[in-house]
Design a protein around this motif. Structure first.
Motif, PDB file in Angstrom:
ATOM      1  N   MET A 103      36.703  24.349  59.113  1.00  0.00           N
ATOM      2  CA  MET A 103      37.263  25.371  59.157  1.00  0.00           C
ATOM      3  C   MET A 103      38.774  25.151  59.124  1.00  0.00           C
ATOM      4  O   MET A 103      39.890  26.128  58.970  1.00  0.00           O
ATOM      5  N   LEU A 104      39.100  23.952  59.502  1.00  0.00           N
ATOM      6  CA  LEU A 104      40.789  23.373  58.484  1.00  0.00           C
ATOM      7  C   LEU A 104      41.198  23.294  57.068  1.00  0.00           C
ATOM      8  O   LEU A 104      42.334  23.294  56.777  1.00  0.00           O
ATOM      9  N   GLU A 105      39.729  23.600  56.684  1.00  0.00           N
ATOM     10  CA  GLU A 105      40.355  23.786  54.684  1.00  0.00           C
ATOM     11  C   GLU A 105      41.145  24.328  54.101  1.00  0.00           C
ATOM     12  O   GLU A 105      41.318  24.624  52.942  1.00  0.00           O
ATOM     13  N   SER A 106      41.092  25.521  54.702  1.00  0.00           N
ATOM     14  CA  SER A 106      41.188  26.766  54.327  1.00  0.00           C
ATOM     15  C   SER A 106      43.244  27.367  54.323  1.00  0.00           C
ATOM     16  O   SER A 106      43.850  27.351  53.958  1.00  0.00           O
ATOM     17  N   ILE A 107      43.549  25.947  55.365  1.00  0.00           N
ATOM     18  CA  ILE A 107      45.183  25.773  55.959  1.00  0.00           C
ATOM     19  C   ILE A 107      45.779  25.035  54.425  1.00  0.00           C
ATOM     20  O   ILE A 107      45.851  24.266  54.071  1.00  0.00           O
ATOM     21  N   ASP A 108      46.804  25.753  54.092  1.00  0.00           N
ATOM     22  CA  ASP A 108      47.332  25.463  53.243  1.00  0.00           C
ATOM     23  C   ASP A 108      49.073  24.758  53.060  1.00  0.00           C
ATOM     24  O   ASP A 108      49.761  25.002  54.315  1.00  0.00           O
ATOM     25  N   PHE A 109      48.915  23.159  53.334  1.00  0.00           N
ATOM     26  CA  PHE A 109      49.529  22.330  53.388  1.00  0.00           C
ATOM     27  C   PHE A 109      51.119  22.932  52.902  1.00  0.00           C
ATOM     28  O   PHE A 109      51.797  22.877  53.981  1.00  0.00           O
ATOM     29  N   LYS A 110      51.340  23.368  52.181  1.00  0.00           N
ATOM     30  CA  LYS A 110      52.816  23.828  51.219  1.00  0.00           C
ATOM     31  C   LYS A 110      53.234  24.585  52.867  1.00  0.00           C
ATOM     32  O   LYS A 110      54.697  25.181  52.709  1.00  0.00           O
ATOM     33  N   GLU A 111      52.226  25.987  52.960  1.00  0.00           N
ATOM     34  CA  GLU A 111      52.717  26.706  54.169  1.00  0.00           C
ATOM     35  C   GLU A 111      53.240  26.169  55.308  1.00  0.00           C
ATOM     36  O   GLU A 111      54.200  27.049  56.027  1.00  0.00           O
ATOM     37  N   LEU A 112      52.508  25.201  55.360  1.00  0.00           N
ATOM     38  CA  LEU A 112      52.454  24.917  57.415  1.00  0.00           C
ATOM     39  C   LEU A 112      53.844  23.915  57.216  1.00  0.00           C
ATOM     40  O   LEU A 112      54.953  24.069  58.453  1.00  0.00           O
ATOM     41  N   PHE A 113      53.401  23.995  56.020  1.00  0.00           N
ATOM     42  CA  PHE A 113      54.986  22.267  55.122  1.00  0.00           C
ATOM     43  C   PHE A 113      56.764  23.634  55.904  1.00  0.00           C
ATOM     44  O   PHE A 113      57.316  23.420  56.685  1.00  0.00           O
TER      45      PHE A 113
END
Length: 194
Positions: A1-11
């Motif tokens: 489920m969390l595989e598609s989270i973009d950490f750059k966007e989250l940052f």
């Protein structure tokens, strides 16, 4: 489920430094460009300070949130993932519809066999090069830009009535005897078979 989270966007959403250098983000815990995300499993790791975790762990430790906020964030991140998946599915369905439509357009050109109802005629009307038009007509979506694809398909949808094609094809040879009133068009079509 969390595989598609973009950490750059989250940052960026968390107000953290989201610049990438050498494929790494700046770790919010040690400040070094050693924070790397692994999209295959949704985990990130800082190779300098050895922090590791998923997006929820990151939000929890950066913002110091409580359990309710973690659940809310998890639901929000889940909604983002579902939205991305829905978007991908929608694009897939649209591409499949375009490819089906283009197959019918090719049948249109093969059935009518008229200079006024031919691929070169419509290609000239579209304003696109023969190469681009042919690639789209043949369903080679990987060989043209998305813009060219969308514009040529939209043009063909406006210009060609595949519903009428289906009706005419169901009539078989009767179509040629009864429905072509324009003698020049009938002669032009039949001459192609001499």
């Amino acid at each position: 489920m969390l595989e598609s989270i973009d950490f750059k966007e989250l940052f960026a959403d968390l107000g953290l430094d989201s610049t990438i250098k050498g494929g790494n983000l700046v770790c919010p815990f040690c400040g070094k460009h050693a924070f790397r995300e692994y999209r295959d499993n949704g985990v990130a790791r800082c190779h300098a300070c050895k922090w590791a975790g998923n997006a929820i762990n990151l939000v929890d430790q950066v913002e110091g949130v409580d359990e309710i906020k973690i659940l809310t964030t998890r639901m929000h991140l889940s909604d983002i993932e579902h939205s991305k998946q829905d978007s991908w599915n929608e694009a897939f369905r649209k591409l499949a519809k375009d490819l089906d439509f283009l197959a019918q357009v090719r049948a249109y050109f093969a059935f009518y066999k008229s200079d006024r109802m031919s691929a070169p005629y419509y290609q000239q009307q579209s304003g696109y090069s023969r190469s681009h038009f042919t690639k789209v007509l043949n369903g080679n979506f990987d060989k043209v830009s998305a813009k060219s694809w969308k514009e040529i398909v939209a043009f063909l949808r406006k210009a060609i009535n595949v519903g009428q094609l289906r009706k005419d094809m169901m009539m078989g040879s009767q179509y040629w005897r009864e429905n072509i009133k324009d003698k020049a068009l009938l002669r032009e079509s039949v001459d192609k078979f001499r």
